[in-house]
Design an enzyme around this catalytic site. Structure first.
Site, PDB file in Angstrom:
ATOM      1  N   GLY A  71      34.995  -3.192  19.758  1.00  0.00           N
ATOM      2  CA  GLY A  71      36.015  -2.416  19.045  1.00  0.00           C
ATOM      3  C   GLY A  71      35.649  -0.951  18.930  1.00  0.00           C
ATOM      4  CB  THR A  72      32.443   0.748  18.135  1.00  0.00           C
ATOM      5  OG1 THR A  72      32.277   0.036  16.905  1.00  0.00           O
ATOM      6  CG2 THR A  72      31.934   2.171  17.964  1.00  0.00           C
ATOM      7  CG  ASN A 151      37.338  -2.714   8.133  1.00  0.00           C
ATOM      8  OD1 ASN A 151      38.248  -1.894   8.271  1.00  0.00           O
ATOM      9  ND2 ASN A 151      36.117  -2.351   7.823  1.00  0.00           N
ATOM     10  CD  GLN A 179      38.295  -7.396  10.309  1.00  0.00           C
ATOM     11  OE1 GLN A 179      38.536  -8.567  10.014  1.00  0.00           O
ATOM     12  NE2 GLN A 179      37.058  -6.957  10.459  1.00  0.00           N
ATOM     13  CB  SER A 199      36.072  -6.542  18.459  1.00  0.00           C
ATOM     14  OG  SER A 199      34.705  -6.888  18.467  1.00  0.00           O
ATOM     15  CG  HIS A 201      31.436  -9.143  16.857  1.00  0.00           C
ATOM     16  ND1 HIS A 201      31.047  -9.095  15.543  1.00  0.00           N
ATOM     17  CD2 HIS A 201      31.815  -7.895  17.179  1.00  0.00           C
ATOM     18  CE1 HIS A 201      31.159  -7.849  15.093  1.00  0.00           C
ATOM     19  NE2 HIS A 201      31.628  -7.106  16.071  1.00  0.00           N
ATOM     20  CB  THR A 237      27.275  -4.024  36.041  1.00  0.00           C
ATOM     21  OG1 THR A 237      26.827  -3.220  37.123  1.00  0.00           O
ATOM     22  CG2 THR A 237      27.306  -5.489  36.459  1.00  0.00           C
ATOM     23  CB  CYS A 325      30.103  -0.066   9.021  1.00  0.00           C
ATOM     24  SG  CYS A 325      31.294  -1.200   9.686  1.00  0.00           S
TER      25      CYS A 325
HETATM   26  C1  LIG Z   1      34.434  -4.725  13.432  1.00  0.00           C
HETATM   27  C2  LIG Z   1      35.493  -3.672  13.565  1.00  0.00           C
HETATM   28  C3  LIG Z   1      35.417  -2.659  14.531  1.00  0.00           C
HETATM   29  C4  LIG Z   1      34.216  -2.514  15.415  1.00  0.00           C
HETATM   30  O1  LIG Z   1      34.171  -3.490  16.404  1.00  0.00           O
HETATM   31  P1  LIG Z   1      32.755  -3.786  17.131  1.00  0.00           P
HETATM   32  O2  LIG Z   1      33.127  -4.753  18.208  1.00  0.00           O
HETATM   33  O3  LIG Z   1      31.862  -4.347  16.097  1.00  0.00           O
HETATM   34  O4  LIG Z   1      32.291  -2.479  17.679  1.00  0.00           O
HETATM   35  C5  LIG Z   1      36.438  -1.764  14.619  1.00  0.00           C
HETATM   36  N1  LIG Z   1      37.511  -1.838  13.816  1.00  0.00           N
HETATM   37  C6  LIG Z   1      37.632  -2.788  12.876  1.00  0.00           C
HETATM   38  C7  LIG Z   1      38.845  -2.831  12.034  1.00  0.00           C
HETATM   39  C8  LIG Z   1      36.623  -3.735  12.707  1.00  0.00           C
HETATM   40  O5  LIG Z   1      36.730  -4.663  11.761  1.00  0.00           O
END
Ligand SMILES: *Cc1c(COP(=O)(O)O)cnc(C)c1O
Length: 389
Positions: A71-72, A151, A179, A199, A201, A237, A325
């Protein structure tokens, strides 16, 4: 001791089925998807399959999905990619005060380089006002970015309505749906969005894996430069195992969507009802109506959220204060500040997020423990207050 994980918005465990799907790609099927012999082609097939699985979850075409490291990266790519691509058109971005730091800090970086950023307020329910968005637009606006689900407090924004305003002004609309994915329905066509961050995870897939949806025809500059991977848009890659795992997790999220939402929301409602009935001076932050099914963000007056967290941890319970975070810093949550929660109450706030492996017994154990922990802490704090601390 019982172990209860109630921090699914921070991350989720990888599901067995997801891990099983990933394993062969670490060993026998380790090929580079760009290689032209069978081992490479096998790997390439796996990436194609995962791309379809992720696309299907959000109603996109596979060619509109670009795998990233999470996500980042997707959020950073949008901010820097659009700012660069449209620099002749303007230097103004509109976002909100409650975005994830991946968005906020990227925007703050641009501000140091001559960009103007408008950070929209939220109302007492956590919602962004479409009128305020309309008013913030200027002829220099190149991007509007509003997260789909927050989040910390789980608020679900009226993305379709907000994206329609952007479209009427011919401005690109991005939403961070990290989210939202798997928790609220996402259909990119119906929503009318141009760019969406995802994302893996947060939906029972592996960490370090994610995607950016780029609607066909939308142009943005590359963020990572190098090889010709991902349709020449994202070099490096491919994270083969991460992509395969994300694909499988997306497929499971699609198949079990209704079940997942019903499970999480019923346990979340049970937690909220019990807390409000059995613990005095406890308040839920944010809209209950427009909310992530597993999110309960609760303020306990007169005590510190960190103290609650530590005592719950001693009882085998994992929760968080604010977002994962910002929990390492002592800064009061920017989301609760924007919601208008007074600073001392922000410090008494805990986020509980429920997921697929949470049970009713888990929730009852957490509430029972919480009752003891909160009254213990309040006793100490009232003793302190009597002493004049
Ligand atoms: C967790 C999160 C991210 C970051 O995603 P990562 O895959 O951990 O880099 C970005 N935005 C929101 C709203 C999140 O909850």
């Amino acid at each position: 001791m019982r172990n209860v994980y109630l921090d699914y918005s921070a991350t989720t465990p990888v599901k067995e089925e997801v891990l099983k799907e990933m394993l062969p790609y670490f060993t026998e099927q380790f090929g580079n998807p760009s290689s032209l012999y069978d081992k490479g082609l096998e790997a390439k097939e796996a990436v194609i399959c995962a791309r379809e699985q992720v696309a299907q979850l959000i109603g996109a075409k596979p060619q509109e999905i670009f795998f990233t490291a999470g996500g980042t990266e997707s959020d950073n790519w949008v901010v820097f990619g659009i700012a660069d691509k449209l620099k002749e058109k303007g230097n103004h971005i509109i976002t909100t005060k409650v975005e994830h730091h991946a968005m906020l800090h990227s925007c703050q970086f641009l501000e140091k380089h001559g960009y103007d950023v408008t950070y929209l307020d939220i109302d007492k329910d956590g919602l962004v006002s479409p009128d305020a968005l309309e008013k913030a637009i200027t002829d220099k606006t190149v991007l509007i970015s509003i997260m789909m689900v927050n989040n910390e407090i789980g608020t679900v924004q009226p993305i379709k309505e907000l994206a329609a305003i952007a479209k009427a002004h011919k401005i690109l609309f991005h939403t961070d749906a990290v989210q939202a994915l798997g928790n609220v329905p996402i259909d990119v066509k119906d929503l009318g969005v141009d760019l969406v961050s995802l994302s893996s995870h947060k939906i029972y897939g592996p960490k370090g894996s994610g995607a950016l949806y780029i609607r066909k025809g939308v142009q943005l500059s590359n963020y990572l430069h190098g090889g010709a991977q991902e349709g020449r848009k994202r070099a490096g890659t491919e994270n083969l195992t991460g992509i395969v795992g994300f694909g499988k997790a997306a497929e499971l999220a699609r198949i079990h969507f209704d079940e997942h939402v019903a499970h999480c929301s019923s346990l979340r409602n049970h937690l909220v009802e019990r807390v409000l009935a059995e613990i005095p001076h406890a308040y839920v932050n944010g809209s209950m109506e427009h909310r992530h099914p597993g999110n309960a963000n609760i303020t306990f007056e007169y005590i510190e959220g960190e103290a609650i967290l530590l005592l719950l941890n001693q009882a085998g319970i994992s929760v968080s204060t604010g977002s994962a975070c910002s929990s390492a810093s002592l800064e009061p949550s920017h989301v609760l500040s924007a919601l208008g929660v007074p600073v001392e109450m922000i410090h008494g706030t805990v986020r509980f997020t429920i997921g697929d492996f949470t049970t009713l017994e888990d929730v009852d154990y957490v509430v029972d423990t919480l009752k003891t922990v909160v009254s213990r802490l309040r006793e100490i704090s009232s003793v302190n207050m009597e002493k004049g601390w």
